[in-house]
Design a protein around this motif. Structure first.
Motif, PDB file in Angstrom:
ATOM      1  N   LEU A   1       0.827  -1.205   0.000  1.00  0.00           N
ATOM      2  CA  LEU A   1       0.000   0.000   0.000  1.00  0.00           C
ATOM      3  C   LEU A   1       0.864   1.258   0.000  1.00  0.00           C
ATOM      4  CD1 LEU A   1      -2.837  -0.999   2.495  1.00  0.00           C
ATOM      5  CD2 LEU A   1      -3.115  -0.465   0.072  1.00  0.00           C
ATOM      6  N   VAL A   2       1.877   1.277   0.856  1.00  0.00           N
ATOM      7  CA  VAL A   2       2.752   2.451   0.939  1.00  0.00           C
ATOM      8  C   VAL A   2       3.455   2.684  -0.388  1.00  0.00           C
ATOM      9  CG1 VAL A   2       4.877   3.336   1.990  1.00  0.00           C
ATOM     10  CG2 VAL A   2       3.102   2.366   3.433  1.00  0.00           C
ATOM     11  N   ARG A   3       3.957   1.622  -0.983  1.00  0.00           N
ATOM     12  CA  ARG A   3       4.763   1.761  -2.203  1.00  0.00           C
ATOM     13  C   ARG A   3       3.957   2.061  -3.445  1.00  0.00           C
ATOM     14  NH1 ARG A   3       8.423  -3.376  -0.654  1.00  0.00           N
ATOM     15  NH2 ARG A   3       9.844  -2.308   0.763  1.00  0.00           N
ATOM     16  N   SER A   4       2.739   1.532  -3.525  1.00  0.00           N
ATOM     17  CA  SER A   4       2.037   1.658  -4.798  1.00  0.00           C
ATOM     18  C   SER A   4       0.741   2.454  -4.757  1.00  0.00           C
ATOM     19  CB  SER A   4       1.738   0.263  -5.365  1.00  0.00           C
ATOM     20  OG  SER A   4       0.885  -0.445  -4.489  1.00  0.00           O
ATOM     21  N   MET A   5       0.141   2.644  -3.587  1.00  0.00           N
ATOM     22  CA  MET A   5      -1.161   3.298  -3.555  1.00  0.00           C
ATOM     23  C   MET A   5      -1.181   4.586  -2.735  1.00  0.00           C
ATOM     24  SD  MET A   5      -3.547  -0.046  -3.449  1.00  0.00           S
ATOM     25  CE  MET A   5      -4.943   0.678  -4.254  1.00  0.00           C
ATOM     26  N   ALA A   6      -0.229   4.780  -1.863  1.00  0.00           N
ATOM     27  CA  ALA A   6      -0.091   5.998  -1.054  1.00  0.00           C
ATOM     28  C   ALA A   6      -1.385   6.443  -0.370  1.00  0.00           C
ATOM     29  CB  ALA A   6       0.486   7.130  -1.898  1.00  0.00           C
ATOM     30  N   PRO A   7      -2.038   5.537   0.377  1.00  0.00           N
ATOM     31  CA  PRO A   7      -3.244   5.969   1.093  1.00  0.00           C
ATOM     32  C   PRO A   7      -2.886   6.905   2.238  1.00  0.00           C
ATOM     33  CG  PRO A   7      -2.641   3.769   1.789  1.00  0.00           C
ATOM     34  CD  PRO A   7      -1.699   4.146   0.673  1.00  0.00           C
ATOM     35  N   GLU A   8      -3.840   7.753   2.604  1.00  0.00           N
ATOM     36  CA  GLU A   8      -3.627   8.627   3.755  1.00  0.00           C
ATOM     37  C   GLU A   8      -3.684   7.818   5.053  1.00  0.00           C
ATOM     38  OE1 GLU A   8      -5.857  12.566   3.211  1.00  0.00           O
ATOM     39  OE2 GLU A   8      -6.661  11.262   1.618  1.00  0.00           O
ATOM     40  N   VAL A   9      -4.527   6.796   5.069  1.00  0.00           N
ATOM     41  CA  VAL A   9      -4.715   5.943   6.243  1.00  0.00           C
ATOM     42  C   VAL A   9      -4.549   4.492   5.827  1.00  0.00           C
ATOM     43  CG1 VAL A   9      -6.382   5.188   8.008  1.00  0.00           C
ATOM     44  CG2 VAL A   9      -6.330   7.587   7.287  1.00  0.00           C
ATOM     45  N   ILE A  10      -3.848   3.720   6.668  1.00  0.00           N
ATOM     46  CA  ILE A  10      -3.742   2.276   6.466  1.00  0.00           C
ATOM     47  C   ILE A  10      -4.342   1.595   7.689  1.00  0.00           C
ATOM     48  CG2 ILE A  10      -2.175   0.291   6.271  1.00  0.00           C
ATOM     49  CD1 ILE A  10      -0.238   2.096   4.757  1.00  0.00           C
ATOM     50  N   ALA A  11      -5.215   0.622   7.437  1.00  0.00           N
ATOM     51  CA  ALA A  11      -5.874  -0.100   8.524  1.00  0.00           C
ATOM     52  C   ALA A  11      -5.565  -1.587   8.431  1.00  0.00           C
ATOM     53  CB  ALA A  11      -7.383   0.121   8.460  1.00  0.00           C
ATOM     54  N   ALA A  12      -5.316  -2.181   9.590  1.00  0.00           N
ATOM     55  CA  ALA A  12      -5.069  -3.621   9.674  1.00  0.00           C
ATOM     56  C   ALA A  12      -5.610  -4.116  11.005  1.00  0.00           C
ATOM     57  CB  ALA A  12      -3.585  -3.924   9.550  1.00  0.00           C
ATOM     58  N   ASP A  13      -6.055  -5.344  11.021  1.00  0.00           N
ATOM     59  CA  ASP A  13      -6.675  -5.928  12.208  1.00  0.00           C
ATOM     60  C   ASP A  13      -5.718  -6.895  12.891  1.00  0.00           C
ATOM     61  OD1 ASP A  13      -8.807  -6.259  13.960  1.00  0.00           O
ATOM     62  OD2 ASP A  13      -9.811  -7.775  12.741  1.00  0.00           O
ATOM     63  N   GLU A  14      -5.658  -6.822  14.186  1.00  0.00           N
ATOM     64  CA  GLU A  14      -4.953  -7.776  15.044  1.00  0.00           C
ATOM     65  C   GLU A  14      -3.476  -7.957  14.696  1.00  0.00           C
ATOM     66  OE1 GLU A  14      -7.224 -11.363  15.581  1.00  0.00           O
ATOM     67  OE2 GLU A  14      -9.028 -10.244  16.048  1.00  0.00           O
ATOM     68  N   ILE A  15      -2.688  -6.951  15.003  1.00  0.00           N
ATOM     69  CA  ILE A  15      -1.247  -7.081  14.819  1.00  0.00           C
ATOM     70  C   ILE A  15      -0.730  -8.135  15.793  1.00  0.00           C
ATOM     71  CG2 ILE A  15      -0.895  -4.775  13.914  1.00  0.00           C
ATOM     72  CD1 ILE A  15       0.091  -3.924  16.679  1.00  0.00           C
TER      73      ILE A  15
END
Length: 166
Positions: free
Chosen positions: A78-92
Motif C-alpha cells: 500500500l505504501v509503495r504503490s497506492m499511497a493511502p492517507e490511512v492504512i488499517a489492519a486488524d490484530e497485529i
C-alpha cells in the motif's frame, strides 16, 4: 488530523467492528470533514468481508482493500504503490507487522490497527506492542470494555497512556 490509533480489546470485544466503522467514516467523510483515502490489509477477510474481490461490508467509497493478503506485505504494498492517507489492519501480532507499521508511519501514512488486550497495562507488557507504546508511536489508544459490555469503550488514552475521556 487523524491520529495513529490502536484499538485494544479482548477477543470478541468489538475491535474489528469499531475499526470497520471508523474506516467507513474516514473514507466517506461528512459535512465539514472531507473523506480521505484508506487502504485496508484484510488478511482474514474480516474487515471488508470480500467475496470474489468485492467488499460485502461498507468500508467507504475511498477505500481500497487488499483481501487475503498478509498484513506486513500488504502494508508495504500500500505504501509503495497506492499511497493511502490511512492504512488499517486488524490484530497485529508478529514482528513483521510491527516493522511494517513503523515503516508506514515513517512514510506518512496514518495507522489504524487493533490488538488483543484487556487494557493499557497489558499492552505495555506485550513483547511486540510494548516498544510501540514506549516509543509513543500511537497518539491514541481506544480501549474496549469486556464481558457483558461488548462494543463499549472503556476509555481513550493519549500517547503517554493518560486517560483522555470516558
Amino acid at each position: 488530523k487523524i491520529c495513529h490509533t490502536l484499538i485494544v480489546s479482548p477477543p470478541r470485544g468489538g475491535k474489528t467492528t469499531l475499526l470497520r466503522d471508523v474506516i467507513r467514516q474516514l473514507s466517506d467523510g461528512e459535512r465539514g470533514y472531507p473523506g480521505c483515502t484508506v487502504g485496508i490489509v484484510d488478511e482474514r477477510s474480516e474487515i471488508a468481508g470480500c467475496y470474489r474481490g468485492i467488499p460485502q461490508n461498507d468500508v467507504g467509497m475511498r477505500t481500497d482493500v487488499l483481501d487475503a493478503c498478509p498484513k506486513a506485505e500488504g502494508m508495504m504494498m500500500l505504501v509503495r504503490s497506492m499511497a493511502p492517507e490511512v492504512i488499517a489492519a486488524d490484530e497485529i501480532g508478529t514482528a513483521k507487522d510491527v516493522e511494517a507499521i513503523e515503516y508506514a508511519m515513517h512514510c506518512g501514512a496514518t495507522m489504524l490497527t487493533t490488538v488483543h488486550g484487556s487494557g493499557m497495562d497489558e499492552i505495555r507488557e506485550k513483547p511486540l506492542v510494548s516498544n510501540l507504546v514506549k516509543e509513543r508511536c500511537f497518539a491514541r489508544y481506544v480501549v474496549m470494555k469486556s464481558g457483558k459490555h461488548v462494543g463499549e469503550i472503556e476509555g481513550i488514552y493519549n500517547e503517554r497512556g493518560e486517560k483522555l475521556c470516558i
